[in-house]
Design a protein around this motif. Structure first.
Motif, PDB file in Angstrom:
ATOM      1  N   ILE A  51       0.858  -1.176   0.000  1.00  0.00           N
ATOM      2  CA  ILE A  51       0.000   0.000   0.000  1.00  0.00           C
ATOM      3  C   ILE A  51       0.895   1.228   0.000  1.00  0.00           C
ATOM      4  CG2 ILE A  51      -1.739   1.296   1.268  1.00  0.00           C
ATOM      5  CD1 ILE A  51      -2.707  -1.377   2.387  1.00  0.00           C
ATOM      6  N   LEU A  52       0.634   2.124  -0.931  1.00  0.00           N
ATOM      7  CA  LEU A  52       1.424   3.331  -1.084  1.00  0.00           C
ATOM      8  C   LEU A  52       0.519   4.551  -0.964  1.00  0.00           C
ATOM      9  CD1 LEU A  52       4.204   4.578  -1.877  1.00  0.00           C
ATOM     10  CD2 LEU A  52       3.378   4.518  -4.229  1.00  0.00           C
ATOM     11  N   VAL A  53       0.835   5.419  -0.033  1.00  0.00           N
ATOM     12  CA  VAL A  53       0.153   6.701   0.088  1.00  0.00           C
ATOM     13  C   VAL A  53       1.109   7.732  -0.499  1.00  0.00           C
ATOM     14  CG1 VAL A  53      -0.802   8.416   1.657  1.00  0.00           C
ATOM     15  CG2 VAL A  53      -1.085   5.980   2.153  1.00  0.00           C
ATOM     16  N   TYR A  54       0.635   8.450  -1.507  1.00  0.00           N
ATOM     17  CA  TYR A  54       1.511   9.377  -2.218  1.00  0.00           C
ATOM     18  C   TYR A  54       0.795  10.698  -2.467  1.00  0.00           C
ATOM     19  CZ  TYR A  54      -1.142   8.054  -6.395  1.00  0.00           C
ATOM     20  OH  TYR A  54      -2.141   7.837  -7.305  1.00  0.00           O
ATOM     21  N   GLU A  55       1.591  11.702  -2.809  1.00  0.00           N
ATOM     22  CA  GLU A  55       1.060  13.016  -3.139  1.00  0.00           C
ATOM     23  C   GLU A  55       1.385  13.319  -4.595  1.00  0.00           C
ATOM     24  OE1 GLU A  55       1.410  17.715  -1.813  1.00  0.00           O
ATOM     25  OE2 GLU A  55       2.740  16.236  -0.918  1.00  0.00           O
ATOM     26  N   ASN A  56       0.369  13.706  -5.318  1.00  0.00           N
ATOM     27  CA  ASN A  56       0.559  14.146  -6.688  1.00  0.00           C
ATOM     28  C   ASN A  56       0.882  15.633  -6.637  1.00  0.00           C
ATOM     29  OD1 ASN A  56       0.344  14.918  -9.362  1.00  0.00           O
ATOM     30  ND2 ASN A  56      -1.405  13.584  -9.781  1.00  0.00           N
ATOM     31  N   LYS A  57       2.102  15.999  -7.020  1.00  0.00           N
ATOM     32  CA  LYS A  57       2.551  17.389  -6.907  1.00  0.00           C
ATOM     33  C   LYS A  57       1.806  18.319  -7.861  1.00  0.00           C
ATOM     34  CE  LYS A  57       5.675  17.291  -3.757  1.00  0.00           C
ATOM     35  NZ  LYS A  57       5.571  18.086  -2.553  1.00  0.00           N
ATOM     36  N   ASN A  58       1.325  17.793  -8.974  1.00  0.00           N
ATOM     37  CA  ASN A  58       0.604  18.641  -9.934  1.00  0.00           C
ATOM     38  C   ASN A  58      -0.735  19.105  -9.379  1.00  0.00           C
ATOM     39  OD1 ASN A  58       2.719  18.176 -11.672  1.00  0.00           O
ATOM     40  ND2 ASN A  58       1.675  16.539 -12.756  1.00  0.00           N
ATOM     41  N   THR A  59      -1.441  18.207  -8.694  1.00  0.00           N
ATOM     42  CA  THR A  59      -2.761  18.544  -8.165  1.00  0.00           C
ATOM     43  C   THR A  59      -2.762  18.775  -6.658  1.00  0.00           C
ATOM     44  OG1 THR A  59      -3.316  16.214  -7.850  1.00  0.00           O
ATOM     45  CG2 THR A  59      -3.886  17.211  -9.985  1.00  0.00           C
ATOM     46  N   SER A  60      -1.645  18.487  -5.994  1.00  0.00           N
ATOM     47  CA  SER A  60      -1.507  18.615  -4.528  1.00  0.00           C
ATOM     48  C   SER A  60      -2.523  17.763  -3.780  1.00  0.00           C
ATOM     49  CB  SER A  60      -1.626  20.073  -4.090  1.00  0.00           C
ATOM     50  OG  SER A  60      -0.605  20.839  -4.657  1.00  0.00           O
ATOM     51  N   LYS A  61      -2.852  16.608  -4.349  1.00  0.00           N
ATOM     52  CA  LYS A  61      -3.796  15.704  -3.694  1.00  0.00           C
ATOM     53  C   LYS A  61      -3.067  14.465  -3.190  1.00  0.00           C
ATOM     54  CE  LYS A  61      -8.012  16.928  -6.072  1.00  0.00           C
ATOM     55  NZ  LYS A  61      -9.173  16.430  -6.782  1.00  0.00           N
ATOM     56  N   MET A  62      -3.542  13.984  -2.037  1.00  0.00           N
ATOM     57  CA  MET A  62      -3.028  12.745  -1.471  1.00  0.00           C
ATOM     58  C   MET A  62      -3.875  11.598  -2.006  1.00  0.00           C
ATOM     59  SD  MET A  62      -0.514  13.503   0.603  1.00  0.00           S
ATOM     60  CE  MET A  62      -0.365  12.265   1.842  1.00  0.00           C
ATOM     61  N   ARG A  63      -3.214  10.525  -2.401  1.00  0.00           N
ATOM     62  CA  ARG A  63      -3.912   9.365  -2.933  1.00  0.00           C
ATOM     63  C   ARG A  63      -3.317   8.093  -2.329  1.00  0.00           C
ATOM     64  NH1 ARG A  63      -7.682  10.846  -6.661  1.00  0.00           N
ATOM     65  NH2 ARG A  63      -7.156  12.690  -7.865  1.00  0.00           N
ATOM     66  N   LYS A  64      -4.090   7.027  -2.433  1.00  0.00           N
ATOM     67  CA  LYS A  64      -3.632   5.723  -1.960  1.00  0.00           C
ATOM     68  C   LYS A  64      -3.673   4.757  -3.128  1.00  0.00           C
ATOM     69  CE  LYS A  64      -6.219   2.909   0.623  1.00  0.00           C
ATOM     70  NZ  LYS A  64      -6.879   2.314   1.795  1.00  0.00           N
ATOM     71  N   ARG A  65      -2.599   3.982  -3.284  1.00  0.00           N
ATOM     72  CA  ARG A  65      -2.530   2.990  -4.347  1.00  0.00           C
ATOM     73  C   ARG A  65      -2.214   1.643  -3.715  1.00  0.00           C
ATOM     74  NH1 ARG A  65      -2.079   3.106  -9.803  1.00  0.00           N
ATOM     75  NH2 ARG A  65      -0.993   1.396 -10.805  1.00  0.00           N
ATOM     76  N   ILE A  66      -2.995   0.641  -4.072  1.00  0.00           N
ATOM     77  CA  ILE A  66      -2.768  -0.712  -3.588  1.00  0.00           C
ATOM     78  C   ILE A  66      -2.147  -1.499  -4.738  1.00  0.00           C
ATOM     79  CG2 ILE A  66      -3.829  -2.795  -2.699  1.00  0.00           C
ATOM     80  CD1 ILE A  66      -5.993  -1.005  -1.463  1.00  0.00           C
ATOM     81  N   ILE A  67      -0.927  -1.978  -4.531  1.00  0.00           N
ATOM     82  CA  ILE A  67      -0.180  -2.699  -5.561  1.00  0.00           C
ATOM     83  C   ILE A  67      -0.154  -4.170  -5.171  1.00  0.00           C
ATOM     84  CG2 ILE A  67       2.026  -2.886  -6.757  1.00  0.00           C
ATOM     85  CD1 ILE A  67       2.548   0.043  -5.856  1.00  0.00           C
ATOM     86  N   PRO A  68      -0.812  -5.034  -5.923  1.00  0.00           N
ATOM     87  CA  PRO A  68      -0.818  -6.454  -5.570  1.00  0.00           C
ATOM     88  C   PRO A  68       0.553  -7.086  -5.780  1.00  0.00           C
ATOM     89  CG  PRO A  68      -1.913  -6.111  -7.658  1.00  0.00           C
ATOM     90  CD  PRO A  68      -1.580  -4.763  -7.133  1.00  0.00           C
ATOM     91  N   VAL A  69       0.909  -7.991  -4.895  1.00  0.00           N
ATOM     92  CA  VAL A  69       2.161  -8.739  -5.016  1.00  0.00           C
ATOM     93  C   VAL A  69       1.796 -10.099  -5.584  1.00  0.00           C
ATOM     94  CG1 VAL A  69       4.143  -9.669  -3.790  1.00  0.00           C
ATOM     95  CG2 VAL A  69       3.137  -7.503  -3.066  1.00  0.00           C
ATOM     96  N   ARG A  70       2.150 -10.323  -6.827  1.00  0.00           N
ATOM     97  CA  ARG A  70       1.774 -11.560  -7.519  1.00  0.00           C
ATOM     98  C   ARG A  70       2.943 -12.528  -7.569  1.00  0.00           C
ATOM     99  NH1 ARG A  70      -3.031  -9.875  -9.373  1.00  0.00           N
ATOM    100  NH2 ARG A  70      -3.230  -7.840 -10.313  1.00  0.00           N
TER     101      ARG A  70
END
Length: 162
Positions: A18-37
């Motif tokens: 799970i990655l919580v990141y900030e998009n610098k262009n929009t200044s929004k915080m988002r969460k991305r879930i990356i599956p480990v396959r």
């Protein structure tokens, strides 16, 4: 798109990063879930972390995440698949006190992990010429009251045999 990772974590079911990141262009915080396959309790964590970091879909999100951090997260997932709890896995990663540990008795993988920790500590403490507190010819005087260790050859007279 400029993305800066703020927090990383794991999700056990299904195994994911799970990655919580900030998009610098929009200044929004988002969460991305990356599956480990294709990951099992016998998988190589460093190879799996490298594959994930260079994956086409995830590389832009994991650009600011260090390879060491990704390896740690994969180690936690692997330990969970082996039946260890989160506390046990974190304690194993911290390891015992490095001063009291016999590195000759470690497995190759564990030895590589300890070497990586030592390299990281060295790089953190290293002084470069560009650093403001860098001193070229540092001289340190030790106080006379400090305890001096003596060796067996210190008190013996020299041998004239040589």
């Amino acid at each position: 798109m400029s993305i800066v990772a703020k927090q990383c974590g794991v999700k056990f079911i299904p195994p994911s990063i799970i990655l919580v990141y900030e998009n610098k262009n929009t200044s929004k915080m988002r969460k991305r879930i990356i599956p480990v396959r294709n990951f099992s309790q016998y998988s190589d964590c460093s190879r799996a972390a490298e594959r994930m970091k260079h994956h086409v879909r995830h590389s832009i999100y994991l650009e600011s995440v260090s390879m060491v951090q990704l390896e740690r997260l994969h180690l936690i997932l692997r330990d969970h698949l082996r039946g260890l709890s989160l506390d046990q896995s974190l304690a194993a990663q911290r390891g015992p006190d490095l001063d009291d540990e016999d590195l000759n008795k470690l497995s190759d993988e564990e030895l590589d992990r300890r070497k990586a920790q030592m390299d990281e500590l060295f790089e953190r403490n290293r002084r470069r010429k560009e650093d403001p507190e860098f001193v070229y010819d540092l001289e340190v005087e030790f106080p006379e009251t400090s305890v001096r260790e003596t060796c067996s050859w210190d008190g013996e007279p020299s041998d004239d045999e040589f």
